[in-house]
Design an enzyme around this catalytic site. Structure first.
Site, short mmCIF file in Angstrom:
data_model
loop_
_atom_site.label_atom_id
_atom_site.label_comp_id
_atom_site.label_asym_id
_atom_site.label_seq_id
_atom_site.Cartn_x
_atom_site.Cartn_y
_atom_site.Cartn_z
N GLU A 251 0.83 -1.20 0.00
CA GLU A 251 0.00 0.00 0.00
C GLU A 251 0.87 1.25 0.00
O GLU A 251 1.94 1.29 0.61
CB GLU A 251 -0.94 0.00 1.21
N CYS B 88 -1.38 6.33 9.99
CA CYS B 88 -0.14 5.75 10.52
C CYS B 88 -0.43 4.49 11.31
O CYS B 88 -1.28 4.48 12.20
CB CYS B 88 0.55 6.78 11.40
N CYS C 168 6.47 -4.60 15.75
CA CYS C 168 6.00 -3.61 16.72
C CYS C 168 4.55 -3.91 17.08
O CYS C 168 3.72 -4.12 16.20
CB CYS C 168 6.14 -2.21 16.14
N ASN D 107 -3.90 4.77 15.92
CA ASN D 107 -4.95 4.41 14.96
C ASN D 107 -5.27 2.93 15.10
O ASN D 107 -4.42 2.08 14.82
CB ASN D 107 -4.49 4.73 13.53
#
Length: 382
Positions: free
Chosen positions: A94, A342, A118, A299
């Protein structure tokens, strides 16, 4: 792609010059060809009218300009664009474009999935397949520039900034990423200044040292925690390259350019890293570091155990850092309605690790046993 042909998107200007000379062509032809590809955006050699018929025929036989395929495009209510790009291997990545009043930022991917894990990032849950080639990285810039131009019929330079903050850890694909960034900064191609190309890393210390020596681009560090104990949970690579090493390098990263600063990215996770004591620890950590801090409201993505910090908490955190002389901003969330913000990029990855399967298993468990609270540690999905 024809396996007998070379993809010219893999070549920077000097490499293209050497290639043409090996084909018994004049060196100056490289500049013409390079500009046709990157500045004009032409893929058909027959349309490169100043090259000469013999060279155009030779290029058609020996070379190609192959790009990822756009399979989907979404546009957010705030104007953010997200493209799903299919690679020759069948995986998808993406790419995101974020328009603002005086700039346009393209967020570029460097890997299929991510080699790191992460705990707050959607890309990490997809696992990892492979590194992207130079052509697949610069191809994202090429496609976005053409798409943005074609959509409104103008040829304005809409991409003013590029951030290597998409899928993947850029420094674990060092050579191809640096090669692509050099093309971005080449005046014969996209002509971006060194301050308008930013590489974001989770802290791969040896490759940061290499980058400092060979590339002048801006540096962003995915910090996200002020102590080793907490960062080990959020950014597991910290176990290999702890904060003492990371901060030591950041202090001297721009020592020859004292006006430049390292950007530290810090995702705001409710009750995890957003408390006043965390701000105090961060202030102490960044003492005497030429730094600016970018606070990122978290997010969410499916099955995450994290929540976004409240606006009041984020503002208080920012104000405390500012009072101690640390330049701090809160990143405006863009494209979250199309999962383009993000930490939300996922693509379609044929995982070569067991990470995505474990994540899907945990997701299935959460759906079939609603009475059981599911707590996921970074160790369980590593």
């Amino acid at each position: 792609m024809d396996q007998q042909k070379v993809n010219l998107l893999n070549y920077n200007y000097l490499q293209l010059r050497e290639l043409l000379m090996a084909w018994d062509e004049k060196p100056f032809r490289a500049q013409q060809l390079f500009q046709w590809i990157h500045q004009v955006g032409i893929r058909d050699f027959a349309q490169m009218t100043n090259l000469g018929k013999v060279l155009r025929n030779k290029l058609s036989q020996l070379a190609c300009i192959d790009l990822p395929e756009i399979v989907a495009c979404q546009k957010s209510a705030d104007g953010t664009h997200k493209w799903l790009l299919k690679l020759e291997c069948g995986n998808c990545i993406e790419t995101v474009f974020i328009p603002e009043a005086n700039r346009g930022t393209l967020c570029v991917s460097s890997q299929v999935g991510c080699a790191l894990n992460c705990s707050f990032c959607s890309t990490a849950k997809q696992g990892f397949n492979r590194n992207l080639s130079t052509a697949e990285i610069i191809g994202q810039v090429w496609l976005a520039a053409r798409e943005l131009s074609d959509n409104d019929g103008t040829h304005d330079k809409k991409i003013t900034n590029v951030v290597m903050m998409g899928m993947g850890e850029p420094l674990l694909n060092f050579d191809n990423v640096v090669s692509a960034m050099n093309i971005m900064m080449d005046d014969l191609a996209y002509g971006l200044s060194k301050r308008r190309v930013t590489l974001s890393t989770s802290g791969v210390i040896p490759e940061m040292e290499r980058l400092r020596e060979v590339s002048p681009v801006a540096l962003a560090v995915s910090l996200h925690a002020p102590t080793d104990e907490l960062r080990n949970e959020l950014v597991p690579i910290n176990k290999k390259y702890p904060l003492s090493q990371l901060i030591s390098l950041c202090k001297r990263y721009f020592k020859d350019e004292p006006r430049r600063k390292v950007t530290f990215e810090y995702v705001m996770l409710k009750g995890v890293n957003d408390q006043p004591e965390h701000a105090s620890q961060l202030i102490k950590l960044l003492h005497n570091v030429p730094a600016k801090v970018n606070l990122i409201p978290f997010n969410p993505f499916p099955l995450t155990q994290y929540q976004r910090s409240s606006r009041e908490t984020i503002d208080a955190f920012r104000d405390k850092l500012m009072k101690h002389g640390i330049n701090t901003i809160t990143r405006k969330t863009r494209g979250d309605d199309i999962d383009a913000a993000c930490g939300q990029l996922a693509g379609e990855v044929k995982d070569k690790t067991s990470r995505s399967q474990r994540w899907q298993k945990l997701h299935f468990m959460s759906k079939t046993d609603k009475s059981t609270e599911l707590t996921i540690s970074s160790e369980e999905i590593a």
